[in-house]
Design an enzyme around this catalytic site. Sequence first.
Site, PDB file in Angstrom:
ATOM      1  CB  THR A  49      -0.910   0.023   1.234  1.00  0.00           C
ATOM      2  OG1 THR A  49      -0.108   0.306   2.408  1.00  0.00           O
ATOM      3  CG2 THR A  49      -1.620  -1.314   1.431  1.00  0.00           C
ATOM      4  CB  CYS A  50       0.199   4.870  -0.079  1.00  0.00           C
ATOM      5  SG  CYS A  50      -1.097   5.013   1.169  1.00  0.00           S
ATOM      6  CB  SER A 112      -3.502   2.196   9.878  1.00  0.00           C
ATOM      7  OG  SER A 112      -3.879   0.956   9.338  1.00  0.00           O
ATOM      8  CD  GLN A 119      -9.964   3.596   3.992  1.00  0.00           C
ATOM      9  OE1 GLN A 119      -9.380   3.533   5.074  1.00  0.00           O
ATOM     10  NE2 GLN A 119     -10.895   4.503   3.736  1.00  0.00           N
ATOM     11  CB  THR A 196      -8.333  19.061   1.478  1.00  0.00           C
ATOM     12  OG1 THR A 196      -7.036  19.117   2.089  1.00  0.00           O
ATOM     13  CG2 THR A 196      -9.391  18.935   2.567  1.00  0.00           C
ATOM     14  CB  ILE A 197     -11.587  19.750  -2.635  1.00  0.00           C
ATOM     15  CG1 ILE A 197     -11.689  21.047  -1.816  1.00  0.00           C
ATOM     16  CG2 ILE A 197     -12.827  19.580  -3.505  1.00  0.00           C
ATOM     17  CD1 ILE A 197     -12.909  21.122  -0.914  1.00  0.00           C
TER      18      ILE A 197
END
Length: 423
Positions: A49-50, A112, A119, A196-197
């Site tokens: 994952t990231c 995490s 997730q 963020t949006i």
Amino acid sequence: MSITILGVNHKTAPLSLREKIAFTNEIVDKALYSLYQHPLVEGCVIVSTCNRTEIYLSYEHDTDFLKLKQSVEIWLGQFHHVDIAQYQNAIYWYEGRQAVEHLMSVASGIDSMIIGEPQILGQVKTAYMQAQKNHCLSLTLEKLFQKIFHVAKTVRSETNIGANTASVAYAACLIARNLFTDTPQLNVMLVGAGETIELISRYLKPHGFNHVIVANRTREKALKLASLIDAEIISLPDIANRLKDVDIVISSTASPLPIIGKGMVERTLLARNNRKMLFIDLAVPRDVEEEINQLNHVHLYTIDDLQKTVESNLQQRSIAAKQAQYIIQEQAEQFIDWLKARQAVNFVKQYRNNAEHIKKELEYKALNAIKQGANIDEVFAEFSHKLTNKLIHAPTQTLLQAATHDCDDCFKVLSKGLGLKEH
């Protein structure tokens, strides 16, 4: 069989290192196939994952663990064409019970970056299914991951690990959902098109709002975001005219001055017959004038309001994480007991097979001797003598070694297992 984990995560390595050894969906099948061919590896699963890259391995109990570690690290470096020496301070290895507890913590969201984020469980399940598809699962890994999924479900149901908001973006969406119940009838305006949006838009999408408008300084930057959520694009100067059409405004721009003022909102409320509105201002400096808080039918939340909610909820999640650790420790012990029992069963099978082999070998010789005219009583006596000697040879030698090496506990266990009594 034993379990081990090789890993690098957000706690041990910066993004610049993590991205160099990440396994994308396009290469993970190739990586699994390559790793599974390793002579010391009995099974493998790769989670990437990231925030982490972790490789879960099962191997035979009598494997040289140091040799396994060195060769798998070399494989990792060669697969990604990197100098693995630069990762020595970032790589961690967990083995046995520690490995089991770590994987349970990962799947439960305890390890995490944001405690309790959901997730990661889906990502672990995907990794498991990829290994299954590539036939890279040993029985031990199969059992372990089934246990992991059960533990993650138990942690979610028996603790508050995921009950509270843990990100500003999600907090904004939660406030909107709580204030307005009939989301399919609501219109939303997103002001800005930054990270963020974009994150907020991903949270909003599943709730099925009636219409979403993206207001941004440049149309090009808003196109990608609008395509994700099927939104209408307008420019910033159009906000004044379109504000009356929306119920929720979420803003996060880099504007040095407020974009939405008190007078604009007063005119909007008149045009809306004073239907309530929600403003969530995540910008620093502010996009929405603080004075709109003085107006009736208006709810305004700033980044500080949301951050306080997040911090409070993260504290509650930390308490839940401690509760989850008790569940994980208990479940890990159960799995390790199963693993030990399985190893014992394998030894018992091997011991029985050895005894059966000895018996058949002596039976064959005895039958041949009888066919050649040997005295049956003498053959039977010799068969019994040799069978007894061969069967008790290994236990006898082990008893003597335990006694001569002052291993009292070993001697007692062996004696009890052989049905011997102290005199």
